[in-house]
Scaffold this active site. Structure first.
Site, PDB file in Angstrom:
ATOM      1  N   GLU A  14       0.835  -1.162   0.011  1.00  0.00           N
ATOM      2  CA  GLU A  14       0.090   0.011   0.166  1.00  0.00           C
ATOM      3  C   GLU A  14       0.998   1.352   0.110  1.00  0.00           C
ATOM      4  O   GLU A  14       0.347   2.534  -0.139  1.00  0.00           O
ATOM      5  CB  GLU A  14      -0.861  -0.065   1.077  1.00  0.00           C
ATOM      6  N   GLY A  15       2.086   1.102   0.123  1.00  0.00           N
ATOM      7  CA  GLY A  15       3.120   2.305   0.183  1.00  0.00           C
ATOM      8  C   GLY A  15       3.294   2.682   1.860  1.00  0.00           C
ATOM      9  O   GLY A  15       3.694   3.843   2.192  1.00  0.00           O
ATOM     10  N   LYS A  16       3.455   1.784   2.608  1.00  0.00           N
ATOM     11  CA  LYS A  16       3.605   1.801   3.944  1.00  0.00           C
ATOM     12  C   LYS A  16       5.218   2.316   4.173  1.00  0.00           C
ATOM     13  O   LYS A  16       5.338   3.139   5.067  1.00  0.00           O
ATOM     14  CB  LYS A  16       3.691   0.540   4.790  1.00  0.00           C
ATOM     15  N   GLY A  17       5.928   1.805   3.313  1.00  0.00           N
ATOM     16  CA  GLY A  17       7.452   2.592   3.431  1.00  0.00           C
ATOM     17  C   GLY A  17       7.575   3.845   3.222  1.00  0.00           C
ATOM     18  O   GLY A  17       8.261   4.410   4.246  1.00  0.00           O
ATOM     19  N   LYS A  18       6.983   4.436   2.346  1.00  0.00           N
ATOM     20  CA  LYS A  18       6.711   5.811   2.402  1.00  0.00           C
ATOM     21  C   LYS A  18       6.303   6.580   3.466  1.00  0.00           C
ATOM     22  O   LYS A  18       6.709   7.453   4.053  1.00  0.00           O
ATOM     23  CB  LYS A  18       6.169   6.239   0.983  1.00  0.00           C
ATOM     24  N   ASN A  38       9.903 -11.426   3.346  1.00  0.00           N
ATOM     25  CA  ASN A  38       8.803 -11.305   2.171  1.00  0.00           C
ATOM     26  C   ASN A  38       8.330  -9.802   1.775  1.00  0.00           C
ATOM     27  O   ASN A  38       7.821  -9.580   0.978  1.00  0.00           O
ATOM     28  CB  ASN A  38       7.654 -12.101   2.584  1.00  0.00           C
ATOM     29  N   HIS A  41       9.758  -2.645   1.343  1.00  0.00           N
ATOM     30  CA  HIS A  41       9.167  -1.349   1.340  1.00  0.00           C
ATOM     31  C   HIS A  41      10.241  -0.312   0.754  1.00  0.00           C
ATOM     32  O   HIS A  41      11.250  -0.348   0.846  1.00  0.00           O
ATOM     33  CB  HIS A  41       9.368  -1.192   3.068  1.00  0.00           C
ATOM     34  N   ARG A 143       6.881 -24.884  18.386  1.00  0.00           N
ATOM     35  CA  ARG A 143       7.876 -25.132  19.376  1.00  0.00           C
ATOM     36  C   ARG A 143       8.946 -25.853  19.172  1.00  0.00           C
ATOM     37  O   ARG A 143       9.825 -26.246  19.960  1.00  0.00           O
ATOM     38  CB  ARG A 143       7.077 -25.479  20.661  1.00  0.00           C
ATOM     39  N   GLN A 224       3.113  -6.405   4.937  1.00  0.00           N
ATOM     40  CA  GLN A 224       2.077  -7.069   4.418  1.00  0.00           C
ATOM     41  C   GLN A 224       0.761  -6.196   4.544  1.00  0.00           C
ATOM     42  O   GLN A 224       0.833  -5.029   4.568  1.00  0.00           O
ATOM     43  CB  GLN A 224       1.932  -8.551   4.783  1.00  0.00           C
ATOM     44  N   THR A 300       9.861  -7.265  -3.748  1.00  0.00           N
ATOM     45  CA  THR A 300      10.432  -8.375  -3.421  1.00  0.00           C
ATOM     46  C   THR A 300      10.759  -9.459  -4.531  1.00  0.00           C
ATOM     47  O   THR A 300      11.945 -10.002  -4.600  1.00  0.00           O
ATOM     48  CB  THR A 300       9.730  -9.046  -2.159  1.00  0.00           C
ATOM     49  N   ARG A 305       1.604  -7.354 -10.204  1.00  0.00           N
ATOM     50  CA  ARG A 305       0.404  -7.074  -9.135  1.00  0.00           C
ATOM     51  C   ARG A 305      -0.886  -7.093  -9.877  1.00  0.00           C
ATOM     52  O   ARG A 305      -0.735  -6.502 -10.976  1.00  0.00           O
ATOM     53  CB  ARG A 305       0.789  -5.756  -8.228  1.00  0.00           C
TER      54      ARG A 305
HETATM   55  P1  IMP Z   1       4.480 -15.502   1.984  1.00  0.00           P
HETATM   56  O1  IMP Z   1       4.478 -14.293   3.309  1.00  0.00           O
HETATM   57  O2  IMP Z   1       5.824 -15.521   1.212  1.00  0.00           O
HETATM   58  O3  IMP Z   1       4.479 -16.828   2.655  1.00  0.00           O
HETATM   59  O4  IMP Z   1       3.402 -15.402   0.897  1.00  0.00           O
HETATM   60  C1  IMP Z   1       2.151 -15.422   1.392  1.00  0.00           C
HETATM   61  C2  IMP Z   1       1.210 -14.541   0.369  1.00  0.00           C
HETATM   62  O5  IMP Z   1       1.413 -13.170   0.942  1.00  0.00           O
HETATM   63  C3  IMP Z   1       1.501 -14.505  -1.277  1.00  0.00           C
HETATM   64  O6  IMP Z   1       0.359 -14.445  -1.739  1.00  0.00           O
HETATM   65  C4  IMP Z   1       2.374 -13.336  -1.175  1.00  0.00           C
HETATM   66  O7  IMP Z   1       2.565 -12.711  -2.626  1.00  0.00           O
HETATM   67  C5  IMP Z   1       1.830 -12.263  -0.152  1.00  0.00           C
HETATM   68  N1  IMP Z   1       2.636 -11.390   0.374  1.00  0.00           N
HETATM   69  C6  IMP Z   1       3.737 -11.444   1.108  1.00  0.00           C
HETATM   70  N2  IMP Z   1       4.442 -10.585   1.449  1.00  0.00           N
HETATM   71  C7  IMP Z   1       3.803  -9.418   0.940  1.00  0.00           C
HETATM   72  C8  IMP Z   1       4.208  -8.192   0.730  1.00  0.00           C
HETATM   73  O8  IMP Z   1       5.171  -7.709   1.339  1.00  0.00           O
HETATM   74  N3  IMP Z   1       3.436  -7.352  -0.123  1.00  0.00           N
HETATM   75  C9  IMP Z   1       2.218  -8.014  -0.899  1.00  0.00           C
HETATM   76  N4  IMP Z   1       2.227  -9.356  -0.739  1.00  0.00           N
HETATM   77  C10 IMP Z   1       2.831 -10.192  -0.020  1.00  0.00           C
END
Ligand code: IMP
Length: 441
Positions: A14-18, A38, A41, A143, A224, A300, A305
């Site tokens: 969504e642009g959280k980094g900015k 994952n 930003h 665990r 995310q 990443t 998208r």
């Molecule tokens: P994971 O987090 O790599 O296990 O991916 C699970 C889902 O979350 C997938 O659909 C990814 O494309 C999505 N996802 C993970 N991190 C991001 C992110 O930072 N931005 C957008 N989608 C993400």
């Protein structure tokens, strides 16, 4: 407001980094609370573009303390690479970085399992980033996870790796016919990272507690987005952590009574990477236009998208489950030049109208979105920094978002540069929030 959580209100990106970068100017501490590499930003400054995966973007400012909380999963090789890259570009990293000893490690077998299990799922794959996130959180909950604190004690680390590999190698080999891992190799590689990370390891929760008592401004940086949250997202097409505001408390060791506000970041339209339902997705020219104009490629993985109209059902839900105190709307300028815009206000499925987010993925997959049409604007809005300068139709669009989401807008981003933003109300230093109608008056 001294403590503020920043979360994504949609499916991430969504642009959280900015927004975090901007708010970090007024904060003393920025702390990441979940996710791992994952996340991507992006921050664009006069010195160039920076893409962060693990390190909070506040590191670009001198004198800010950046932390990785216990809720984050850390790939040490990736983290060290990111630190080296920042150091090469002149960013000072020393006592300004703190890592929780309780944060879990991403191990090489997590990445391998992420890849082979995705492949085996075929058409039911999640579309993960392949960074080992799901398997690392699965081990944490089972665990058998290995934490940063364990990495600093070679004997403990070695024993845990050896124990875990007994089951993991069997699983990888028998279920997926994948290669086995050697404990010796992993220990050699990972114990090499220990000395490099040791100076940064300290008790994040205790440091935050002291900082809160001193009235410091603290930003909790989410990765995310709400609809990728393990509990509240479009399960199972989600990530494996709590990307919603509650994750900031469990992921840093700060109690909920110490949180003053939560800002939700939302694009002026919607995007999603990976698989899973997306009711307002556009597969026509409009979808292509959003992709091109918005440069909708993942920071990443570089994946394209999926793009669609703004969905106020998603947004209202994000306001509720995060307890949002305000919204930051980003990429408004991407909508410039459209004669008409649409906002989804509900989902129709088998004769029933859904105004609230259904838990049932079948509804989300099969529903027909109900749209409200609004006039677009032709004037460019890129770089506008004053609300009054926005075209009247853009103001109407934003006011309608506020109304449908039932949450005031505090910031509007009008371009990719750091300075392209309208700050209606500073969520950290501003006083009482006002609705957009009052800003227009
Ligand atoms: P994971 O987090 O790599 O296990 O991916 C699970 C889902 O979350 C997938 O659909 C990814 O494309 C999505 N996802 C993970 N991190 C991001 C992110 O930072 N931005 C957008 N989608 C993400």
């Amino acid at each position: 407001m001294a403590t503020l959580i920043v979360v994504g209100s949609q499916w991430g990106d969504e642009g959280k980094g900015k927004i975090v970068d901007l708010l970090a100017q007024e904060a003393q501490i920025v702390v990441r609370f979940q996710g791992g590499s994952n996340a991507g930003h992006t921050v664009i400054t006069k010195r160039g573009t920076y893409v962060f995966h693990l390190v909070p973007s506040g590191i670009l400012y001198r004198g800010k303390l950046c932390m990785l909380g216990n809720g984050v999963v850390i790939d040490p090789a990736g983290l060290i690479q990111e630190l080296d890259h920042l150091i090469e570009r002149g960013v000072k990293i020393g006592r300004n970085l703190i890592i929780s000893p309780r944060a879990h490690l991403i191990m090489p077998y997590h990445k391998a399992l992420d890849a082979v299990s995705e492949e085996a799922k075929g058409s039911r794959r999640i579309g993960t980033t392949g960074r080992g996130i799901g398997p690392a959180y699965a081990d944490k909950m089972a665990r058998v996870g290995i934490r940063i604190g364990d990495l600093l004690q070679p004997d403990v680390f070695r024993q845990k790796v050896e124990e875990n590999l007994v089951a993991m190698n069997r699983h990888l080999h028998h279920v997926y016919q994948a290669d086995r891992f050697s404990a010796e190799k992993i220990c050699h590689e990972y114990l090499g990272y220990a000395d490099r990370l040791r100076p940064y390891v300290a008790d994040v929760s205790a440091l935050l507690d002291r900082a809160i008592a001193q009235g410091r401004h603290i930003l909790f940086e989410g990765a995310q987005g709400t609809h990728l949250d393990i509990d509240f997202g479009t399960y199972p097409y989600v990530t494996s952590s709590n990307a919603t505001a509650g994750g900031a408390c469990t992921g840093t060791g700060v109690g909920p009574t110490k949180i003053d506000g939560v800002i939700g970041v939302t694009k002026a339209y919607t995007t999603r990477v990976g698989e899973g339902p997306f009711p307002t997705e556009l597969t026509d020219e409009m979808g292509e236009a959003l992709k091109t104009r918005g440069q909708e490629f993942g920071a990443t993985t570089g994946r394209q998208r999926r793009c669609g109209w703004l969905d106020s059902v998603l947004l209202r839900y994000a306001v509720r489950v995060n307890g949002l105190t305000s919204l930051a709307v980003t990429k408004l300028d991407v909508l410039d030049g459209q004669s008409e815009l649409k906002i989804c206000t509900g989902y129709r499925h088998r004769g029933k109208l859904y105004k609230e987010m259904p838990a049932d993925l079948t509804v989300l997959r099969e529903c027909t979105p109900v749209y409200e049409r609004l006039p677009g604007w032709s004037m460019p809005t890129t770089g506008i920094t004053g609300y009054k300068q926005l075209p009247m139709q853009a103001k109407r669009y934003l006011a309608r978002i506020e109304e449908l989401a039932a949450c005031p807008i505090s910031m509007i981003s009008t371009g990719s540069r750091r300075e392209d933003v309208i700050v209606l109300h500073h969520p950290l230093t501003g006083g009482r929030m006002r609705s957009l109608k009052r800003h227009s008056a």
